[in-house]
Design a protein around this motif. Structure first.
Motif, mmCIF file in Angstrom:
data_model
loop_
_atom_site.group_PDB
_atom_site.id
_atom_site.type_symbol
_atom_site.label_atom_id
_atom_site.label_comp_id
_atom_site.label_asym_id
_atom_site.label_seq_id
_atom_site.Cartn_x
_atom_site.Cartn_y
_atom_site.Cartn_z
ATOM 1 N N LYS A 63 -20.028 -5.012 126.559
ATOM 2 C CA LYS A 63 -19.529 -5.602 125.115
ATOM 3 C C LYS A 63 -18.707 -4.636 124.473
ATOM 4 N N HIS A 64 -18.504 -3.331 124.935
ATOM 5 C CA HIS A 64 -17.524 -2.666 124.452
ATOM 6 C C HIS A 64 -16.384 -2.216 125.366
ATOM 7 N N ASN A 65 -15.265 -2.040 124.926
ATOM 8 C CA ASN A 65 -14.145 -1.747 126.066
ATOM 9 C C ASN A 65 -14.104 -0.249 126.330
ATOM 10 N N PHE A 66 -15.077 0.466 125.837
ATOM 11 C CA PHE A 66 -15.199 1.850 126.060
ATOM 12 C C PHE A 66 -16.402 2.601 126.526
ATOM 13 N N HIS A 67 -16.682 3.564 127.005
ATOM 14 C CA HIS A 67 -17.769 4.162 127.350
ATOM 15 C C HIS A 67 -18.076 5.033 126.061
ATOM 16 N N THR A 68 -19.430 5.345 125.816
ATOM 17 C CA THR A 68 -19.685 6.253 124.734
ATOM 18 C C THR A 68 -20.641 7.322 125.296
ATOM 19 N N PHE A 69 -19.994 8.634 124.835
ATOM 20 C CA PHE A 69 -20.792 9.763 125.077
ATOM 21 C C PHE A 69 -21.937 9.835 123.991
ATOM 22 N N GLN A 70 -23.065 9.245 124.227
ATOM 23 C CA GLN A 70 -24.096 9.180 123.265
ATOM 24 C C GLN A 70 -24.684 10.736 122.831
ATOM 25 N N PRO A 71 -24.728 11.686 123.635
ATOM 26 C CA PRO A 71 -25.375 12.788 123.103
ATOM 27 C C PRO A 71 -24.636 13.654 121.849
ATOM 28 N N LEU A 72 -23.323 13.177 121.613
ATOM 29 C CA LEU A 72 -22.790 13.494 120.648
ATOM 30 C C LEU A 72 -22.413 12.617 119.538
ATOM 31 N N LEU A 73 -23.123 11.452 119.507
ATOM 32 C CA LEU A 73 -22.831 10.573 118.397
ATOM 33 C C LEU A 73 -23.210 11.188 117.103
ATOM 34 N N TYR A 74 -24.316 12.012 117.032
ATOM 35 C CA TYR A 74 -24.644 12.499 115.779
ATOM 36 C C TYR A 74 -23.630 13.511 115.389
ATOM 37 N N GLN A 75 -22.859 14.317 116.197
ATOM 38 C CA GLN A 75 -21.879 15.010 115.551
ATOM 39 C C GLN A 75 -20.592 13.919 114.561
ATOM 40 N N VAL A 76 -20.289 12.823 115.252
ATOM 41 C CA VAL A 76 -19.573 12.131 114.768
ATOM 42 C C VAL A 76 -20.105 11.390 113.101
#
Lengths: 444, 444
Positions: free
Chosen positions: A45-58
């Protein structure tokens, strides 16, 4: 070139592998099918892969969103048998071997469910509506916007209770995500926000971490668990053990032990549950996850598989399946790719064997805890060395060379300046209670 | 530390300069008042400054949004007399010397209106609702999401007319923005999208540029104007001169000369108008801009000023005021800062004198046109050299060292790989006609 949208499967003559979800598991599987005679269709449903382990830094303004994501079309640019579709899976029809999606029906020969997990609010609708989780890029950006907006609003407030509600943060869940976000917020409190908001008194900024059990990072070693608690205490984070959140009205957080905390930002990192797709039999579900055998085959089906967070591979040692982490997903994705190749070649498949490489969590600058397995040797380390290992591993795991360079520049920049740079509010913050009620002040 | 929100002006004893808007003009003015005994209050509806000249690169996936913006609190971290407020100005009261804002009233001694400009649709509500402009970061991200979404949808479409509507782009306005976005789209067509969307035939992607007059870049020299037209033609952009758009229903664009083009993405770069604040007398308005004298003082007021796009400084050579560009705004901001210091010191102010440093526009890779004034010498250059100058000037004009480094890395990366990396859809695209009507296909 085969036009997928205009192609009956007969015209290609190729078997089709449909992968639902391009997280760690789905992405690795798709990659491992490169060069085969199979047609691989990846839908997400997104057109991109997300590197979840660094979401908290965003979320905590340390990294910019684009540097931890990678568009699927860039990842798979060289892979000619991969067809990406921006779509959401609605319903699986195992009889006709099709998936109904938001853009139409897709036929499959092999179906792989890699839909991952979502935030688990354990049925509490009130909290689900008002808390912020950190499972997707949208979540992380919402949290960032909310944190920054709160401090902008705090400048207008005189009432102490209102000020507390804007400057205090309550994090629920003492796992790696909760611990990492608490550490990052305390860095913002010490080094970043006092320079940005000179008019506010940051003694007033409290960071609370609520943990239902008697220890934090309970999946890790006792040494890591104990050391991380000390690190958080040293950073000024208030850790509340043996408590659960029972209600949250957008302002007051009530704990199971009777205490009440005030915050406009409740960060929920207390649990995840699988995110299944409709259409499988009820027998193959274990709670919200899909039961699979040691080949990641869904119980009762020949050509339907599940990998990663959504898959519960129940074994004697693992009665609830493997932990919902990146490593099992990556390893299952890779193995399933190899097994599909083996089946296509008429060979026997190999069962999954988890290679546990360990767990890590970082707690602010210079501090981390790591329980590692390196060449079957257990290495447990805490402090600066663990922090360096954490940074190296995360940097190298990012997708895309350019992302690695940009993240490295930002980390080095931050290390030497102690400044986090991405405090831009793009989009809306979460506002449970309207601003107008807070700001009745006149600036004269 | 003076707490602004809790302070009566008497307790500081300082005169207050209120600046509405932190664009090029407002930001330069605020900076130039550093170290004075004045209290400077900057209000803006965003918490970040946007480098507008590069918005089109964000829209066309060449740059990531964070690298062309800078949070005000970072820009002014060292400036202790600067107080930023995230607020929108609603009404000026020149009698009581206050500004009513979304967060309360603010009193001023000097008021500077630096609200800039907005897109001018010349009263056409239909176009205003359906077209996309490129004046703000939100606009640029909306355009990017729309471009990428269109190609994702195009994969599902069989009807030729529908395919054209998704793959074709119509840009209105042959000024620098329109020309630059046309060039960038043609680069995407040639180098980027054919790799990303192998299933589509990019011969079908048409880029149309509509210009009301008989030449493009009409503010520039005839050489630049002529050369840029040739460059666009060479890149395959279809330039339609002497035409206006008279209607757009989200699908068909009707031109004043009777032709009809089909697109789901109408990009409006055809004009801007000033964005004034309520409360000034009608006499001081000239169209949508505010008439000012050579000290940027608003006609009829002693302590109210306007700078940049919103200010019409009418002179004999400039009957409509200076062009609505970054340079006049920057220079007026700097001069007004120095003049306020002079007035405060009891000295006479200096009148504005525009130092025209020239104009540039880039047209795809390796090509640009530049009419420059260097040490009062006119330099007109087109092609590769102009492109290098364009890049250098824009890179050095960006706010923040880290932004410059990241943009440079991205440009170098793009130069050698011919790939634009930021095709992520974060947020929603513009959808004038729902997707469902387009995608009735079944993927079998």
């Amino acid at each position: 070139m085969v036009l997928l949208s205009q192609t009956k499967i007969a015209t290609t003559g190729k078997k089709r592998v449909v992968i639902i979800g391009g997280g760690f598991g789905g992405m690795e599987l798709a990659k491992s099918l490169a060069g085969t005679d199979l047609q691989v269709v990846l839908i997400d449903k997104h057109n991109f892969h997300t590197f979840q382990p660094l979401l908290y830094q965003v979320a905590t303004t340390n990294l910019e969103a684009p540097s931890i994501v990678a568009p699927y079309r860039k990842i798979f640019k060289q892979q000619s048998n991969l067809f990406f579709r921006l779509a959401e899976a609605k319903q699986i029809d195992t009889t006709n071997q099709t998936v109904e999606t938001s853009i139409g029906m897709i036929r499959y020969d092999y179906l792989v469910i890699a839909t991952g997990a979502t935030t688990n609010y354990y049925g509490n609708e009130e909290i689900a509506a008002r808390a912020i989780s950190i499972k997707s890029l949208e979540d992380a950006l919402l949290l960032r916007n909310t944190i920054i907006s709160n401090f902008e609003k705090a400048l207008q407030v005189e009432d102490e209770m209102q000020l507390n509600s804007l400057m205090d943060f309550v994090i629920v869940g003492g796992g790696p995500t909760g611990v990492e976000i608490a550490g990052a917020l305390s860095e913002l409190k010490r080094h970043v926000f006092p320079k940005d908001y000179r008019e506010l008194d940051f003694v007033k900024m409290d960071i609370h971490l609520i943990q239902s059990g008697g220890e934090i990072l309970k999946g890790m070693s006792p040494a890591a668990s104990k050391k991380s608690l000390k690190m958080l205490n040293d950073l000024g984070v208030r850790v509340w053990l043996n408590r659960r959140v029972i209600s949250y009205d957008g302002f007051a957080v009530k704990l199971s032990t009777g205490e009440q905390l005030v915050t406009r930002t409740l960060i929920w990192a207390a649990g995840v549950s699988g995110l299944p797709v409709n259409g499988l039999s009820e027998e193959c579900m274990q709670d919200s996850r899909i039961k699979v055998d040691e080949f990641n085959r869904v119980a009762g089906y020949d050509n339907v598989f599940a990998i990663g967070d959504i898959a519960a591979m129940v074994t004697e040692e693992m009665p609830h399946g493997y932990p919902m982490l990146a490593q099992p997903a990556i390893q299952q994705g890779k193995l399933l790719g190899r097994n599909i190749r083996r089946w296509e070649a008429g060979k026997a498949a190999k069962p999954f064997k988890y290679n546990d490489m360990g767990t890590m969590a970082t707690i602010g600058k210079n501090h981390a805890v790591a329980d590692l397995m390196v060449f079957k040797k257990q290495i447990r380390t805490q402090g600066f060395r663990a922090w360096l290992i954490w940074m190296f591993v995360h940097l190298m795991s990012l997708v895309g060379f350019r992302n690695r360079v940009v993240v490295l520049i930002n980390w080095v920049w931050k290390y030497f300046t102690n400044d986090a740079g991405f405090g831009t509010i793009i989009g809306k913050p979460k506002e449970n209670i309207p601003v107008e009620k807070v700001t009745e002040k006149v600036l004269v």
